[in-house]
Design a protein around this motif. Structure first.
Motif, PDB file in Angstrom:
ATOM      1  N   PRO A  65       2.623   1.039  -7.602  1.00  0.00           N
ATOM      2  CA  PRO A  65       2.569   0.667  -6.199  1.00  0.00           C
ATOM      3  C   PRO A  65       1.668   1.557  -5.525  1.00  0.00           C
ATOM      4  N   THR A  66       1.959   2.795  -5.703  1.00  0.00           N
ATOM      5  CA  THR A  66       1.034   3.880  -4.798  1.00  0.00           C
ATOM      6  C   THR A  66      -0.235   3.711  -5.083  1.00  0.00           C
ATOM      7  N   VAL A  67      -0.579   3.611  -6.480  1.00  0.00           N
ATOM      8  CA  VAL A  67      -1.975   3.957  -6.882  1.00  0.00           C
ATOM      9  C   VAL A  67      -2.633   2.420  -6.552  1.00  0.00           C
ATOM     10  N   THR A  68      -1.901   1.266  -6.634  1.00  0.00           N
ATOM     11  CA  THR A  68      -2.430  -0.112  -6.215  1.00  0.00           C
ATOM     12  C   THR A  68      -3.010  -0.081  -4.600  1.00  0.00           C
ATOM     13  N   GLY A  69      -1.829   0.403  -3.899  1.00  0.00           N
ATOM     14  CA  GLY A  69      -2.035   0.522  -2.422  1.00  0.00           C
ATOM     15  C   GLY A  69      -3.393   1.243  -1.971  1.00  0.00           C
ATOM     16  N   ILE A  70      -3.379   2.535  -2.704  1.00  0.00           N
ATOM     17  CA  ILE A  70      -4.558   3.406  -2.097  1.00  0.00           C
ATOM     18  C   ILE A  70      -5.910   2.730  -2.627  1.00  0.00           C
ATOM     19  N   LEU A  71      -5.845   2.220  -3.851  1.00  0.00           N
ATOM     20  CA  LEU A  71      -7.170   1.624  -4.318  1.00  0.00           C
ATOM     21  C   LEU A  71      -7.360   0.191  -3.457  1.00  0.00           C
ATOM     22  N   LYS A  72      -6.495  -0.352  -3.209  1.00  0.00           N
ATOM     23  CA  LYS A  72      -6.712  -1.707  -2.290  1.00  0.00           C
ATOM     24  C   LYS A  72      -7.124  -1.430  -1.044  1.00  0.00           C
ATOM     25  N   ARG A  73      -6.741  -0.264  -0.275  1.00  0.00           N
ATOM     26  CA  ARG A  73      -7.236   0.198   0.922  1.00  0.00           C
ATOM     27  C   ARG A  73      -8.687   0.601   0.750  1.00  0.00           C
TER      28      ARG A  73
END
Length: 143
Positions: A65-73
């Motif tokens: 979820p951390t990686v997903t959040g950063i990449l989405k932003r």
């Protein structure tokens, strides 16, 4: 002996917190954070090749979820793009947009200045030894 270990851990944490805060203040105008710049740098270091999500996650050692959040932003800011793998959307790979490369290069000067400030009390030999010690400690924790 245990308190010395805890003390080193606390010093490392305090240094990390201050470095993050100072750098985030420096790149605030670019609407980026230190974490986001680290991801952009990692993608840039792959020379234009797409990087699988799993490789990004393993490199940074953080949760999905951390990686997903950063990449989405980063995608919302149009700094990163993704491509879906051939398996029907189960895997994605990521790369930098031209805008991402430009933002990274402008943030690079701030990061280099901060690194210089961080290491300024150390001689070249001490810097090399410090880097070696940090790498050995991190490698030991990975085992």
């Amino acid at each position: 002996m245990e308190s010395q270990s805890s003390e080193c851990g606390m010093l490392i944490k305090q240094i990390n917190d201050r470095v993050s805060r100072l750098f985030n203040n420096q790149v605030r105008d670019a609407d980026l954070t230190l974490s986001q710049i680290r991801y952009l740098t990692f993608l840039y270091e792959h020379g234009g090749s797409l990087v699988p999500f799993r490789e990004i996650q393993e490199h940074f050692g953080v949760s999905q979820p951390t990686v997903t959040g950063i990449l989405k932003r980063l995608m919302v800011k149009r700094l990163v793009f993704s491509e879906t793998g051939a398996e029907g959307g189960r895997s994605k790979s990521y790369g930098l947009t031209q805008k991402g490369v430009m933002q990274l290069k402008s943030a690079e000067a701030a990061r280099n200045a901060q690194e210089e400030q961080l290491l300024s009390p150390l001689s070249e030999a001490e810097r090399a030894a410090f880097q070696d010690m940090l790498t050995r400690i991190l490698d030991n924790l990975r085992e």
